[in-house]
Design an enzyme around this catalytic site. Structure first.
Site, short mmCIF file in Angstrom:
data_model
loop_
_atom_site.label_atom_id
_atom_site.label_comp_id
_atom_site.label_asym_id
_atom_site.label_seq_id
_atom_site.Cartn_x
_atom_site.Cartn_y
_atom_site.Cartn_z
N ARG A 14 -24.82 -4.25 -16.40
CA ARG A 14 -23.51 -4.62 -16.96
C ARG A 14 -23.53 -6.09 -17.38
O ARG A 14 -22.94 -6.48 -18.36
CB ARG A 14 -22.38 -4.35 -15.95
N TYR A 32 -6.24 -3.53 -39.31
CA TYR A 32 -6.70 -2.22 -38.88
C TYR A 32 -5.67 -1.59 -37.93
O TYR A 32 -5.15 -2.26 -37.03
CB TYR A 32 -8.05 -2.39 -38.18
N ASP A 66 -11.84 -10.86 -38.03
CA ASP A 66 -12.45 -9.53 -38.03
C ASP A 66 -13.26 -9.43 -39.33
O ASP A 66 -12.70 -9.33 -40.41
CB ASP A 66 -11.34 -8.46 -37.97
C1 LIG Z 1 -13.05 0.41 -37.23
C2 LIG Z 1 -12.46 -0.93 -37.22
C3 LIG Z 1 -12.11 -1.55 -36.01
C4 LIG Z 1 -12.25 -0.86 -34.65
O1 LIG Z 1 -13.57 -0.65 -34.33
P1 LIG Z 1 -14.09 0.60 -33.41
O2 LIG Z 1 -15.56 0.40 -33.42
O3 LIG Z 1 -13.63 1.84 -34.10
O4 LIG Z 1 -13.46 0.43 -32.07
C5 LIG Z 1 -11.59 -2.83 -36.07
N1 LIG Z 1 -11.42 -3.47 -37.24
C6 LIG Z 1 -11.74 -2.90 -38.42
C7 LIG Z 1 -11.53 -3.65 -39.68
C8 LIG Z 1 -12.25 -1.62 -38.45
O5 LIG Z 1 -12.55 -1.04 -39.62
#
Ligand SMILES: *Cc1c(COP(=O)(O)O)cnc(C)c1O
Length: 382
Positions: A46, A98, A172
């Site tokens: 972990r 998202y 992001d």
């Molecule tokens: C898919 C996505 C997420 C979430 O990611 P997961 O791997 O599905 O948990 C977050 N931000 C964006 C822009 C995404 O496309």
């Protein structure tokens, strides 16, 4: 190292005991201790696993950071960022993010006393106006999912830091990937990825990532990851690392195909609006051009016949574009945000920012462009 070399060699060394060029999948939960009570690099998986470490070093190199962290999912990575805060802190986030991020903000963390303010990130002033003494984090997504809005990372970062340099800027970077933009170079503190998408690139894993460039932040994130436990497993880490080795070649083709699909749709009589930052008609085209190396493979659009029936007919008619959630894999996908990826956003809020039932989102893959355009053409004409 240039980016196209970093994808293959960044942070990587042959495995020390055997010289294996690809890191083995260390499918183990624990490691033998040499001496009781004496710390060693690998103890319990972990905390650290060599396959995950290889991936994390690659992630740090790609984003020009110092520390990378691989999580069980993109949302687990976002969850970790929010755990850096405490009750009463305020987060300023984009109004087009998202759906799962929005769900986590509103339905999970609001409950624990975090406050969220949503602004249109297309101007710096919208962000600075929202700053209060409680602001601790600015959450940026650019390009946004699904409306492909662009936020100016450099200008927003410097404007926010000039008000209060303690406010963290997190980006992001899932849609752009480090191939197109590297937020840490533009003033951000944290880069987040759903590695499920372009980094993995083959629609065969769920994973998240964070990259930072500052020691204290890295320590805090490592503590949360270790204490809360949302790590990526060794097999998934291996797959992500394998995916990353071709990121630059895949992205180049995603961008070429994405641009051609966007141009095809923009000139098609049956298509209404097209959302693609590489079109000169895009309202943030200038920022996208300044900030990104190219414009990516995500294209959203709506039909001229702006009804649910016409939209559903199209969604059921594509043959190469598979109707599915997710994005960023080698294969082309079509998604209906309102019923799929963004179903967790309340209708009123969705409509306010322009996510209507007629909106269609394409993840343009790396197939032959002639076949992709032919598929869209036949589906538009059914
Ligand atoms: C898919 C996505 C997420 C979430 O990611 P997961 O791997 O599905 O948990 C977050 N931000 C964006 C822009 C995404 O496309």
């Amino acid at each position: 190292m240039k980016f196209n070399t970093k994808t293959i060699h960044g942070g990587q060394q042959p495995e020390p005991t055997t010289g294996a060029v690809m890191p083995p999948i260390f499918q183990t939960s624990t490691f033998a201790h040499a001496i009781p009570g004496e710390a060693q690099e690998y103890e319990y998986a972990r905390g650290k696993n060599p396959t995950r470490t290889a991936l994390e070093n690659s992630l740090a190199s790609l984003e020009n950071g110092t520390h990378g962290f691989a999580f069980a999912s993109g949302l687990a990575a976002i969850d970790c960022v929010l755990r850096l805060l405490k009750p009463g802190d305020q987060v300023i986030a984009g109004d087009d993010i998202y759906g799962g991020t929005y769900r986590m903000f509103t339905q999970l963390f609001q409950k624990y006393g975090l406050e969220f303010t949503y602004v249109n990130m297309n101007t710096v002033e919208n962000v600075t106006k929202a700053i209060t003494p409680k602001t601790k984090l600015v959450w940026l997504e650019t390009p946004t999912n699904p409306l492909m809005k662009i936020a100016d990372i450099a200008n927003i970062s410097s404007a926010v830091k000039s008000v209060n340099k303690e406010v963290l800027i997190a980006v992001d970077n899932t849609f752009a990937t480090p191939y197109l933009q590297q937020p840490l170079n533009l003033g951000a503190d944290i880069v987040m990825h759903s590695a499920t998408k372009y980094l993995g690139g083959h629609s065969d894993l769920i994973m998240g990532a964070l990259v930072v460039k500052e020691e204290k932040l890295a320590k805090d994130i490592h503590f949360i990851q270790f204490a809360a436990g949302a790590i990526s497993g060794p097999m998934d880490s291996f797959l992500a690392l394998r995916g990353i080795k071709t990121l630059h070649v895949r992205m180049q083709r995603h961008c070429e195909n994405g641009k051609k699909v966007a141009q095809f749709l923009e000139n098609h009589p049956k298509v209404g609006k097209v959302y693609y930052p590489g079109l000169e008609s895009h309202p943030n085209y200038a920022i996208a051009k300044k900030q990104m190396k190219d414009f990516g493979g995500m294209v959203s659009f709506s039909l001229n016949e702006n009804t649910k029936e016409a939209t559903f007919k199209f969604l059921k008619s594509t043959k190469l574009f598979t109707l599915a959630e997710s994005l960023g894999g080698v294969e082309s996908l079509v998604n209906h945000p309102v019923t799929m990826s963004h179903a967790s956003i309340p209708e009123k809020k969705r409509l306010k920012i322009g996510i209507t039932a007629a909106l269609i989102r394409l993840s343009v893959g790396i197939e032959a462009i002639e076949d992709l355009l032919a598929d869209l053409e036949q589906a538009l004409n059914i």
